[in-house]
Design an enzyme around this catalytic site. Sequence first.
Site, PDB file in Angstrom:
ATOM      1  N   ASN A  76       2.809  -7.115   8.046  1.00 29.05           N
ATOM      2  CA  ASN A  76       2.587  -6.427   9.316  1.00 29.05           C
ATOM      3  C   ASN A  76       1.706  -7.262  10.236  1.00 29.05           C
ATOM      4  O   ASN A  76       0.530  -6.991  10.434  1.00 29.05           O
ATOM      5  CB  ASN A  76       1.974  -5.051   9.069  1.00 29.05           C
ATOM      6  N   LYS A 132       0.802  -1.224   0.000  1.00 30.59           N
ATOM      7  CA  LYS A 132       0.000   0.000   0.000  1.00 30.59           C
ATOM      8  C   LYS A 132       0.832   1.270   0.000  1.00 30.59           C
ATOM      9  O   LYS A 132       0.316   2.360  -0.273  1.00 30.59           O
ATOM     10  CB  LYS A 132      -0.988  -0.020   1.170  1.00 30.59           C
ATOM     11  N   GLY A 172      -8.260  -2.428  -4.407  1.00 27.49           N
ATOM     12  CA  GLY A 172      -7.225  -1.622  -5.049  1.00 27.49           C
ATOM     13  C   GLY A 172      -6.093  -2.447  -5.635  1.00 27.49           C
ATOM     14  O   GLY A 172      -5.661  -2.209  -6.761  1.00 27.49           O
ATOM     15  N   THR A 226      -7.471   9.451   5.929  1.00 21.11           N
ATOM     16  CA  THR A 226      -8.009   8.196   5.407  1.00 21.11           C
ATOM     17  C   THR A 226      -8.581   7.383   6.548  1.00 21.11           C
ATOM     18  O   THR A 226      -8.414   7.734   7.726  1.00 21.11           O
ATOM     19  CB  THR A 226      -6.930   7.379   4.667  1.00 21.11           C
ATOM     20  N   ASP A 273     -17.601 -10.194  -0.468  1.00 22.15           N
ATOM     21  CA  ASP A 273     -18.387  -9.291  -1.303  1.00 22.15           C
ATOM     22  C   ASP A 273     -17.906  -9.259  -2.751  1.00 22.15           C
ATOM     23  O   ASP A 273     -18.708  -9.117  -3.675  1.00 22.15           O
ATOM     24  CB  ASP A 273     -18.362  -7.874  -0.723  1.00 22.15           C
ATOM     25  N   GLY A 307      -9.459  -7.392  -0.962  1.00 22.80           N
ATOM     26  CA  GLY A 307     -10.079  -6.730   0.179  1.00 22.80           C
ATOM     27  C   GLY A 307     -10.924  -5.584  -0.340  1.00 22.80           C
ATOM     28  O   GLY A 307     -12.030  -5.757  -0.819  1.00 22.80           O
ATOM     29  N   GLY A 308     -10.342  -4.383  -0.316  1.00 23.94           N
ATOM     30  CA  GLY A 308     -11.051  -3.226  -0.856  1.00 23.94           C
ATOM     31  C   GLY A 308     -11.009  -3.151  -2.367  1.00 23.94           C
ATOM     32  O   GLY A 308     -11.743  -2.371  -2.975  1.00 23.94           O
ATOM     33  N   ASN A 334      -2.795  -1.260   7.180  1.00 26.95           N
ATOM     34  CA  ASN A 334      -1.733  -1.138   6.186  1.00 26.95           C
ATOM     35  C   ASN A 334      -1.790   0.166   5.403  1.00 26.95           C
ATOM     36  O   ASN A 334      -0.764   0.803   5.186  1.00 26.95           O
ATOM     37  CB  ASN A 334      -1.732  -2.344   5.249  1.00 26.95           C
ATOM     38  N   SER A 375       1.012  -9.633  -0.100  1.00 34.19           N
ATOM     39  CA  SER A 375       0.660  -8.225   0.024  1.00 34.19           C
ATOM     40  C   SER A 375       1.324  -7.485   1.179  1.00 34.19           C
ATOM     41  O   SER A 375       1.560  -6.283   1.103  1.00 34.19           O
ATOM     42  CB  SER A 375      -0.857  -8.073   0.121  1.00 34.19           C
ATOM     43  N   GLU A 398     -10.208 -14.721  -1.616  1.00 31.94           N
ATOM     44  CA  GLU A 398     -11.038 -13.952  -0.695  1.00 31.94           C
ATOM     45  C   GLU A 398     -11.584 -14.868   0.404  1.00 31.94           C
ATOM     46  O   GLU A 398     -11.966 -16.000   0.138  1.00 31.94           O
ATOM     47  CB  GLU A 398     -12.204 -13.318  -1.473  1.00 31.94           C
TER      48      GLU A 398
END
Length: 311
Positions: A303, A50, A179, A72, A207, A176-177, A77, A300, A201
Amino acid sequence: MQKQDLTATHRRIKPYIHRTPVLTSRLLNEIAGAELYFKCENFQRMGAFKMRGAVNAVLQLSEEQKSRGVVTHSSGNFAQALALAAQSIGVKAYIVMPQNAPQVKKDAVRSYGGEIIECASTPIAREERAAQVEQEKGAYFLHPSNDREVILGQGTAALELLEEQPDLAYLFSPVGGGGLIAGTALAAHYFGKDCQVIGGEPFGADDAYRSLLSGQLETNDTTHTIADGLRTQLGDINFPVIKEHVTRIIRVEEAEITAAMRLLWERLKVIIEPSSAVALAALLREKDEFKGQKIGVLLSGGNVDLKNLPF
């Protein structure tokens, strides 16, 4: 978002990011029955892909926008990425984080100079609190995944992988989102050679899987998954890209995520977080379909809260 946009984005962000390594493992190849290339974004600055999108988005702001700061909402992340990107460029960052975000990620945000505003652990609460900060501080809102410049930045990870391995048949990415997988899909479309993009996922936050089936944006009523970075939803900017360029999404169980995470720690010798393991878990769940293929897997981020490991 065209080919030249991805190229220009990569050139713009290069001074602020690491070109992360691509690792291989004979044992993991044997387990998967395929030739795997892991793009290790766990070695990226702040520990996840990210950073790419955050830096690109901040660099594209006007001087007047930069002077007012950025805001944000993120479970961790993108929170860290925006805090570090803003610090690197000399911009104030306000970060709205859910109360249940991993402590290690909160600590990192503060270490990068970000100001944390906590909120309830729901997508609606995140959005409302971020809008409040935007109004109160005059800060510019940057969405963690549903933003053109963020998507282009995230796509540079797959672009780098394809520069090294141009003949990949498949690219696996966690979802996830949206991007990362949207940026990955653009990179595969413009720089790959008939390279198909597959998403991984969790069943507990599926979703994207349901959205691809219905052809419209679906939502999650709950997001019960160990993959905390994937407890978010697609947006109206990244979903059209996903719908056009992503071949399919494979859902995985929580036990499969944990098993894949452990496998990567033990066999690849890298520290990755549960969200990273979802891409490999998806591949292993349907490995007979991909037997003998040359496959890129996006790890990805790394962390992870070492005090709260799932194994």
